[in-house]
Write a protein that holds these residues in place. Structure first.
Motif, PDB file in Angstrom:
ATOM      1  N   PRO A 167       0.814  -1.218   0.000  1.00 25.36           N
ATOM      2  CA  PRO A 167       0.000   0.000   0.000  1.00 25.36           C
ATOM      3  C   PRO A 167       0.846   1.267   0.000  1.00 25.36           C
ATOM      4  O   PRO A 167       0.476   2.272  -0.641  1.00 25.36           O
ATOM      5  N   LEU A 201      -4.444   4.791   4.242  1.00 28.55           N
ATOM      6  CA  LEU A 201      -3.423   4.758   3.206  1.00 28.55           C
ATOM      7  C   LEU A 201      -2.513   5.961   3.405  1.00 28.55           C
ATOM      8  O   LEU A 201      -2.906   7.096   3.177  1.00 28.55           O
ATOM      9  N   ALA A 216      -3.599  -2.570  -1.199  1.00 29.06           N
ATOM     10  CA  ALA A 216      -3.045  -1.801  -2.310  1.00 29.06           C
ATOM     11  C   ALA A 216      -4.084  -1.569  -3.400  1.00 29.06           C
ATOM     12  O   ALA A 216      -4.153  -0.486  -3.997  1.00 29.06           O
TER      13      ALA A 216
END
Length: 291
Positions: A49, A236, A264
């Motif tokens: 991520p 994130l 991700a």
């Protein structure tokens, strides 16, 4: 160690945002892909991520793709060779991805019976459903009961999140252009939710602080209705904000939140700065019942 021959195994996908687990009975995770031009990376294997956030911040446009049927078929073969007699796949909403359809198609050709469950949700709402299904399987229940447990937990869940920009969701087709335009035009912080498998605008607030406060309020309201709430926080590129949010939810619910980066693939659609909260009912009649 070979599995008990009566074992039902649970498979999920990487959008479940599951924390790392050493338990052999934990759900098996099949990765989706992050795509840029001709390149594709399996999330959790080839790309993280944090790398997705960095690529987006550098101006790169990313898309995503579901696993190939052979990836699911390979997992099913491996589980059968380990002694599994059936598989229950618990996957992200079919309204957001074709992953559950691919899993079901591969299951039709598998050596053992495969049930593919459309969770109608994503992130740890999916993760909690897969984990509870795996626990149900470990308790010795059959595939139909395990699948029902997954649906029960997924249906009980509430998922709310905020993003810094709606552009990534609009470009990826996960949010309608009119909804994205409203959020941008008004200069507000949109709070989004998953409803019946789709992303919808839930509320609009003026500042990030107000939006974060609203996430807490919505999560606490959902947790109050749960006998045993499961709570998760995703982010994130915002670990400090996620930790602060988890502290508030820990105090408000008495539950220990699961804190993980958004996957991700989800990050490619949500963009850097995304913050999400999931609440699900982990109690209930199926879990309480004994075999």
């Amino acid at each position: 160690m070979p599995l008990d021959p009566a074992t039902v195994r649970v498979v999920t996908d990487s959008t479940a945002c599951l924390p790392a687990a050493a338990d052999d009975a934990a759900p098996v995770v099949v990765p989706l892909r992050v795509v840029s031009g001709e390149e594709a990376w399996r999330e959790g294997v080839d790309i993280t991520p944090e790398e997705v956030a960095a690529r987006i911040a550098a101006g790169e446009r990313l898309s995503t793709s579901q696993p190939a049927p052979e990836e699911f078929a390979s997992v099913y073969r491996d589980l059968a060779s380990q002694g599994a007699r059936a598989v229950v796949g618990v996957h992200l909403s079919g309204a957001l991805s074709g992953t559950v359809e691919v899993a079901a198609s591969a299951g039709h050709r598998a050596m053992i019976p495969v049930q593919a469950v459309d969770s109608r949700t994503v992130a740890m709402a999916l993760g909690f459903a897969a984990q509870e299904a795996a626990r149900c399987a470990a308790d010795g229940h059959d595939a139909a009961t395990v699948a029902a447990r997954a649906r029960e937990v997924a249906a009980s869940s509430t998922t709310v999140f905020l993003v810094d920009s709606l552009d990534h969701l609009r470009r990826g087709g996960r949010l309608s252009a009119p909804a994205a335009a409203i959020g941008t035009a008004l200069g507000v912080r949109p709070i989004l939710t998953v409803r019946d498998g789709r992303l919808e605008m839930a509320q609009r607030v003026r500042t990030r602080k107000a939006a974060t406060d609203r996430l807490v309020e919505l999560a606490l309201r959902s947790a109050e209705a749960c006998a045993r709430p499961g709570v998760a926080v995703h982010h994130l590129g915002a670990p400090e904000r996620a930790a602060e949010l988890a502290d508030r939810l820990r105090l408000g619910t008495g539950a220990e939140p699961v804190v993980t980066p958004v996957s991700a693939v989800l990050g490619a659609h949500a963009g850097p700065g995304a913050l999400a909260v999931v609440v699900a009912e982990l109690g209930g009649p199926s879990r309480a019942g004994s075999r």
